[in-house]
Scaffold this active site. Structure first.
Site, PDB file in Angstrom:
ATOM      1  N   PRO A 141       0.848  -1.197   0.000  1.00 16.42           N
ATOM      2  CA  PRO A 141       0.000   0.000   0.000  1.00 16.42           C
ATOM      3  C   PRO A 141       0.883   1.245   0.000  1.00 16.42           C
ATOM      4  O   PRO A 141       1.847   1.330   0.762  1.00 16.42           O
ATOM      5  CB  PRO A 141      -0.781  -0.108   1.315  1.00 16.42           C
ATOM      6  CG  PRO A 141      -0.666  -1.534   1.734  1.00 16.42           C
ATOM      7  CD  PRO A 141       0.623  -2.048   1.176  1.00 16.42           C
ATOM      8  N   GLU A 148      16.902 -14.478  -0.178  1.00 16.64           N
ATOM      9  CA  GLU A 148      16.904 -14.169  -1.615  1.00 16.64           C
ATOM     10  C   GLU A 148      18.324 -13.820  -2.058  1.00 16.64           C
ATOM     11  O   GLU A 148      18.670 -13.963  -3.230  1.00 16.64           O
ATOM     12  CB  GLU A 148      15.939 -13.003  -1.895  1.00 16.64           C
ATOM     13  CG  GLU A 148      15.708 -12.740  -3.367  1.00 16.64           C
ATOM     14  CD  GLU A 148      14.750 -11.587  -3.631  1.00 16.64           C
ATOM     15  OE1 GLU A 148      14.261 -10.968  -2.664  1.00 16.64           O
ATOM     16  OE2 GLU A 148      14.498 -11.300  -4.824  1.00 16.64           O
ATOM     17  N   ASP A 170       7.500 -11.129 -10.944  1.00 18.28           N
ATOM     18  CA  ASP A 170       7.212  -9.841 -11.588  1.00 18.28           C
ATOM     19  C   ASP A 170       7.156 -10.075 -13.088  1.00 18.28           C
ATOM     20  O   ASP A 170       8.131  -9.850 -13.799  1.00 18.28           O
ATOM     21  CB  ASP A 170       8.345  -8.854 -11.264  1.00 18.28           C
ATOM     22  CG  ASP A 170       8.499  -8.611  -9.768  1.00 18.28           C
ATOM     23  OD1 ASP A 170       7.629  -7.958  -9.190  1.00 18.28           O
ATOM     24  OD2 ASP A 170       9.491  -9.082  -9.192  1.00 18.28           O
TER      25      ASP A 170
HETATM   26  C1  6MZ Z   1      12.913  -9.349  -7.639  1.00 18.54           C
HETATM   27  N1  6MZ Z   1      12.731  -9.785  -6.312  1.00 18.54           N
HETATM   28  C2  6MZ Z   1      12.041  -9.111  -5.346  1.00 18.54           C
HETATM   29  N2  6MZ Z   1      12.502  -9.188  -4.073  1.00 18.54           N
HETATM   30  C3  6MZ Z   1      11.919  -8.496  -3.081  1.00 18.54           C
HETATM   31  N3  6MZ Z   1      10.872  -7.695  -3.266  1.00 18.54           N
HETATM   32  C4  6MZ Z   1      10.373  -7.581  -4.503  1.00 18.54           C
HETATM   33  C5  6MZ Z   1      10.909  -8.302  -5.599  1.00 18.54           C
HETATM   34  N4  6MZ Z   1      10.183  -8.021  -6.682  1.00 18.54           N
HETATM   35  C6  6MZ Z   1       9.220  -7.135  -6.289  1.00 18.54           C
HETATM   36  N5  6MZ Z   1       9.353  -6.854  -4.976  1.00 18.54           N
HETATM   37  C7  6MZ Z   1       8.556  -5.923  -4.151  1.00 18.54           C
HETATM   38  O1  6MZ Z   1       7.384  -5.569  -4.875  1.00 18.54           O
HETATM   39  C8  6MZ Z   1       7.329  -4.158  -5.098  1.00 18.54           C
HETATM   40  C9  6MZ Z   1       6.644  -3.859  -6.418  1.00 18.54           C
HETATM   41  O2  6MZ Z   1       5.288  -4.236  -6.346  1.00 18.54           O
HETATM   42  P1  6MZ Z   1       4.185  -3.441  -5.477  1.00 18.54           P
HETATM   43  O3  6MZ Z   1       4.443  -1.968  -5.600  1.00 18.54           O
HETATM   44  O4  6MZ Z   1       4.303  -3.921  -4.047  1.00 18.54           O
HETATM   45  O5  6MZ Z   1       2.885  -3.843  -6.103  1.00 18.54           O
HETATM   46  C10 6MZ Z   1       8.790  -3.732  -5.040  1.00 18.54           C
HETATM   47  O6  6MZ Z   1       8.914  -2.357  -4.762  1.00 18.54           O
HETATM   48  C11 6MZ Z   1       9.331  -4.632  -3.939  1.00 18.54           C
HETATM   49  O7  6MZ Z   1       8.994  -4.110  -2.665  1.00 18.54           O
END
Ligand code: 6MZ
Ligand code: ZN
Length: 344
Positions: free
Chosen positions: A98, A201, A284
């Site tokens: 959020p 990770e 992603d």
């Molecule tokens: C690649 N590996 C990863 N490791 C850790 N966190 C990740 C990520 N990939 C994405 N996010 C998390 O998801 C957010 C984007 O989506 P939302 O704005 O939340 O919908 C990123 O800013 C990070 O906090």
């Protein structure tokens, strides 16, 4: 023999909303905000390209600039849900952090409400997919914000009739330490939110993982460096196995983010061979230019999986959802499709 890859039904358990934005949605966002001068090369990592994990986090900042109003969130969430459905995903757990945007007046509460609205609209429009939501804690924002986020998640879990099912811990793994989030995570667990935590990770998070595995979480994101061969430990592996905690594994994300050197080196094999619950996910799909059926195909070609192995993998993922109320109906769906897939 299976006739086409589209015939496989899929379960997606690890998808960050703003990381899942497709090229066509980015184009619509760019058209809404031409003054930002953002090009697609800044929001996605194409085939063959690699980035450091740090550079991946810069990409999210660019996308966040493009997605900063309730209208944007609604469009992005609906597009992402439709795209997963078109790829054969029958159950999707979306997660998102959020965000409050002073300039546009968006609040964290409205942010979550808008994602929920998108889920409801897709349902009403007859999109063939069940969607649940995890509220995400970005570790960069610290312990206090984490606690506020848990309160928000709890409120929405109670007010959305079960659409909000859990809490995610994500964000740049090199920032902060998991011990700071323990009170918030414990509180979330105690109030009935399911926990999916990004663990190990990157290397050198063994202490943190040891601590957070004691909660224990309900699922683990990545877990790339848990096992001894890559600098983790047997004690970490034993903890994961003792609780039978499923792992959410994202092949392309790890290869493009350079925490895994090649597909064949991916830790999927380690856990899969052990018979441990392992769920293939996208992480992603927009940023890493992939989709879930492609991730299954990659796993199949890299690790010699048959169509039946893939069906079994996606079928077993049903037991790992945070929506037990849907499991029976999902099992039914999978079993109905099985004969047509394998011509039994
Ligand atoms: C690649 N590996 C990863 N490791 C850790 N966190 C990740 C990520 N990939 C994405 N996010 C998390 O998801 C957010 C984007 O989506 P939302 O704005 O939340 O919908 C990123 O800013 C990070 O906090
Ligand atoms: Zn993730």
């Amino acid at each position: 023999m299976m006739s086409s890859k589209e015939a496989l039904s899929l379960m997606e358990l690890h998808a960050h909303l703003n990381g899942s934005v497709s090229f066509s949605t980015i184009e619509k966002l760019v058209a809404r905000k031409p003054h930002l001068n953002i090009e697609h090369g800044m929001t996605a990592i194409r085939s063959g390209q690699r980035r450091t994990l740090d550079e991946c986090f810069q990409v999210f900042k660019v996308i966040h600039q493009l997605v900063d109003t309730e209208e944007d969130i609604l469009m992005v969430a609906k597009d992402v849900i439709r795209e997963f459905a078109a790829d054969g995903v029958k159950y999707l757990e979306l997660r998102s952090t959020p965000r409050k945007e002073k300039t546009t007046g968006m609040t964290k509460r409205r942010y979550v409400e808008t994602v929920i609205e998108a889920i409801r609209q897709c349902k009403n429009e007859g999109v063939d997919i069940e969607v649940r939501f995890l509220v995400a804690v970005d570790r960069r924002n610290g312990a206090e914000v984490a606690m506020e986020t848990v309160k928000l998640a709890e409120d929405f879990m109670l007010s959305t009739g079960g659409l909000v099912v859990g809490l995610d811990l994500s964000g740049d793994p090199t920032v902060g330490h998991g011990r700071d989030f323990l009170p918030a995570l414990q509180k979330a667990k105690n109030c009935g939110l399911k926990l999916s935590l990004h663990l190990s990770e990157v290397p050198s998070q063994a202490d943190e993982s040891e601590l957070l595995l004691n909660i224990p979480p309900d699922r683990i994101g990545h877990g790339t460096f848990l096992h001894p061969e890559v600098g983790g430990s047997q004690s970490l592996v034993d903890k994961v196995r003792k609780h039978n905690t499923p792992l959410e594994l994202c092949l392309t994300s790890n290869v493009k983010g350079q925490t895994v050197s090649s597909y064949s080196q991916h830790h999927f094999l380690y856990w899969y061979q052990m018979g441990h619950p392992s769920v293939i996910c996208t992480d992603d799909k927009g940023v890493f230019c992939t989709d879930l059926s492609q991730e299954y195909q990659l796993a199949a070609s890299t690790f010699n999986l048959s169509q039946e192995d893939m069906w079994t993998l996606s079928h077993k993922a049903i037991d790992c959802t945070f929506a037990p109320d849907l499991q029976q109906q999902l099992h039914q769906k999978w079993l109905e499709l099985q004969p047509t897939l394998f011509q039994l």
